[in-house]
Write an enzyme that holds these catalytic residues in place. Structure first.
Site, mmCIF file in Angstrom:
data_model
loop_
_atom_site.group_PDB
_atom_site.id
_atom_site.type_symbol
_atom_site.label_atom_id
_atom_site.label_comp_id
_atom_site.label_asym_id
_atom_site.label_seq_id
_atom_site.Cartn_x
_atom_site.Cartn_y
_atom_site.Cartn_z
ATOM 1 N N CYS A 101 21.678 63.378 41.313
ATOM 2 C CA CYS A 101 22.668 63.758 42.353
ATOM 3 C C CYS A 101 23.836 64.250 41.875
ATOM 4 C CB CYS A 101 22.777 62.901 43.592
ATOM 5 S SG CYS A 101 24.031 63.378 44.751
ATOM 6 N N CYS A 112 25.933 55.956 46.524
ATOM 7 C CA CYS A 112 24.788 55.278 45.603
ATOM 8 C C CYS A 112 25.886 54.768 44.270
ATOM 9 C CB CYS A 112 24.156 56.291 44.992
ATOM 10 S SG CYS A 112 23.096 57.161 46.230
ATOM 11 N N CYS A 185 22.069 65.421 50.760
ATOM 12 C CA CYS A 185 21.926 64.030 50.161
ATOM 13 C C CYS A 185 20.488 63.649 49.908
ATOM 14 C CB CYS A 185 22.314 62.991 51.385
ATOM 15 S SG CYS A 185 21.959 61.336 51.097
ATOM 16 N N GLN A 282 16.063 49.286 60.966
ATOM 17 C CA GLN A 282 15.835 49.477 59.475
ATOM 18 C C GLN A 282 15.901 51.032 58.924
ATOM 19 O OE1 GLN A 282 16.134 47.417 57.037
ATOM 20 N NE2 GLN A 282 16.102 45.374 58.336
ATOM 21 N N TYR A 311 19.063 36.547 66.088
ATOM 22 C CA TYR A 311 19.430 38.011 65.944
ATOM 23 C C TYR A 311 18.230 38.936 65.938
ATOM 24 C CZ TYR A 311 22.870 34.747 63.554
ATOM 25 O OH TYR A 311 23.599 33.552 63.058
ATOM 26 N N GLU A 335 19.801 37.711 71.049
ATOM 27 C CA GLU A 335 20.780 38.909 70.515
ATOM 28 C C GLU A 335 21.891 38.957 71.261
ATOM 29 O OE1 GLU A 335 22.320 41.652 68.699
ATOM 30 O OE2 GLU A 335 20.368 41.241 67.875
ATOM 31 N N ASP A 390 17.568 37.019 61.316
ATOM 32 C CA ASP A 390 17.755 38.184 60.572
ATOM 33 C C ASP A 390 19.330 38.356 60.737
ATOM 34 O OD1 ASP A 390 17.926 40.501 59.436
ATOM 35 O OD2 ASP A 390 16.326 41.600 60.704
ATOM 36 N N CYS A 417 20.206 40.815 54.204
ATOM 37 C CA CYS A 417 20.523 42.040 53.364
ATOM 38 C C CYS A 417 21.758 41.843 52.584
ATOM 39 C CB CYS A 417 20.815 43.368 54.231
ATOM 40 S SG CYS A 417 22.288 43.061 55.412
#
Length: 462
Positions: A101, A112, A185, A282, A311, A335, A390, A417
């Site tokens: 890129c 990135c 992108c 996601q 969650y 949640e 999560d 994550c």
């Protein structure tokens, strides 16, 4: 569907990992200084660690084993560490490649982190980072292999663009508010390109999010005006580009629908999921199926089990859990984010705000913060057989880990994550009598520093 007692709502919700960049600050008197360093191991944050006169230097755009000239981007003579960019490579790693890129590199787009590394090296680097966090924070020593999921380009289905002073879309520099305008992108999906947001100007706008649903033709625009500005006019060409989806404008006070449906339809697990506006889903098209398969494989739900989905977002794991435990079992899904709860209610068969799901009568959906719900005897069961959580990037924290462990489940699956938050919480679980017995890591964010982990914890064998 149930609602926990109204209390001040914490800032962290289902979308807590989407925080704005750190504010600009005085970075110190060494900024711009160039130093020659030998690059060491990768660190958590998209950089490698080097040493200069005894001080740690976090160097972006470098690779382990290289010798580079690094330019300091943050730091003073009094600081214990500096941040820097590799601006000249003196001795290159065999893993170094030319970034595909044109916007990747020092002083350019900060989205990135590893485009200068061969893809196989990226997977190895991410595995080393997860392993190092587990070793340092949880005292767990294990090799971590990050699994390739799909092509490392053209995967991102939800992209937030910043807007520069001229109304052009782009991305912010690393740890900066400064916007680098872009015309494309490399990691955005083709569905994002279809909307055509990059081909127009956005005056008086602060941010534009483009959403390209997976499994349906739904496309969405979420436009945030600058503070104090009116919503910009959405003309015919923009409406035409998103007729199959939804165009929305956001205010500080909430979201207003301008055109189309107020949600997109995502397809995963053979089901269609409603996700409203900028609600959490996601961003990798393969992620929902990959993660659900890993979670169910680790949990192995059985008929009659009592299961918790914490969650739960829009209900991605709750539905297959309810199917797995069957009518003789029970599922409680929790949640905090109100709109996510509304979407989950729709997705899980709650009709017209009824308290019972027409599809899974044995499933309870509770709106509230996980820590408060787990502390409330009106909601939490006296035991749980299996638990999946999560949490947002900040992790679950000690109280939640302790309360889960107190229910004595045979299996806890933690979807994370952020490897540092995961490792910290694994340590909390260890103190509460649970040990990490298995872990899978998936490259659901290629070219970036992010990695998704699914960890299995079981009662420790004494």
């Amino acid at each position: 569907m149930k609602r926990a007692a109204d209390r001040p709502r914490p800032a962290e919700a289902a979308t807590a990992d989407r925080r704005p960049p750190a504010p600009e600050r005085d970075s110190g008197d060494m900024v711009g200084t160039r130093i020659e360093v030998e690059v060491g191991p990768p660190g958590h944050g998209g950089f490698c660690v080097a040493r200069h006169e005894g001080r740690a230097v976090f160097v972006r755009h470098a690779l382990p084993g290289e010798r580079v000239v690094a330019e300091v981007t943050e730091g003073s003579a009094k600081d214990s560490f500096w941040r820097a960019d590799a601006v000249e490579v003196l001795e290159a790693s065999e893993d170094r490649v030319e970034p595909p890129c044109e916007y990747a590199g020092p002083g350019r787009c900060g989205g990135c982190d590893w485009q200068h590394a061969a893809y196989e090296a990226q997977l190895r680097i991410k595995g080393e980072v997860v392993a190092e966090q587990l070793r340092r924070l949880a005292k767990v020593d294990r090799e971590v292999v990050v699994e390739e999921v799909a092509s490392p380009f053209g995967w991102r289905t939800r992209v937030q663009f910043a807007v520069d002073p001229d109304g052009k879309l782009g991305f912010r520099k690393h740890r900066s508010h400064e916007v680098v305008p872009v015309e494309e992108c490399a990691i955005a999906s083709s569905g994002v390109d279809e909307v055509g947001a990059l081909q127009r100007n956005w005056p008086r706008v602060d941010m534009v999010e483009v959403i390209a649903a997976t499994g349906s033709t739904d496309r969405a625009l979420v436009v945030t005006p600058k503070r104090g500005e009116q919503m910009p006019f959405v003309d015919a060409d923009v409406k035409a580009s998103v007729l199959r989806g939804v165009s929305r404008h956001t205010h500080i006070s909430g979201v207003q629908r301008i055109h189309g449906r107020p949600y997109v339809r995502e397809v995963a697990e053979g089901r269609t999921w409603r996700v409203s506006g900028s609600g959490f889903w996601q961003v990798h098209p393969a992620a929902p199926d990959v993660l659900t398969e890993a979670v169910l494989d680790f949990l192995n739900p059985k008929e009659g089990d009592v299961a918790l989905d914490l969650y739960c977002g829009v209900g991605l794991f709750a539905a297959p859990l309810a199917e797995g435990v069957g009518e003789s079992g029970a599922v409680m899904a929790v949640e905090l984010d109100r709109q996510a709860v509304r979407d989950a209610a729709h997705n899980l068969g709650f009709v017209d705000d009824q308290e019972e799901s027409s599809e899974f009568p044995w499933l309870d959906l509770v709106e509230g913060s996980v820590d408060e719900v787990l502390a409330d005897e009106n909601y939490v069961p006296d035991h749980a057989d299996i638990v999946v959580l999560d949490p947002p990037r900040a992790g679950a924290g000690r109280d939640v880990c302790d309360r889960i462990a107190a229910l004595r489940p045979r299996a806890v699956v933690y979807v994370a994550c952020d490897p540092a938050s995961l490792a910290r919480d694994v340590a909390y679980f260890a103190e509460a009598g649970y040990e990490l017995t298995d872990l899978r890591a998936f490259d659901l964010f290629p070219m970036t520093r992010h990695v998704e982990c699914v960890a299995l914890l079981r009662p420790a064998q004494r």
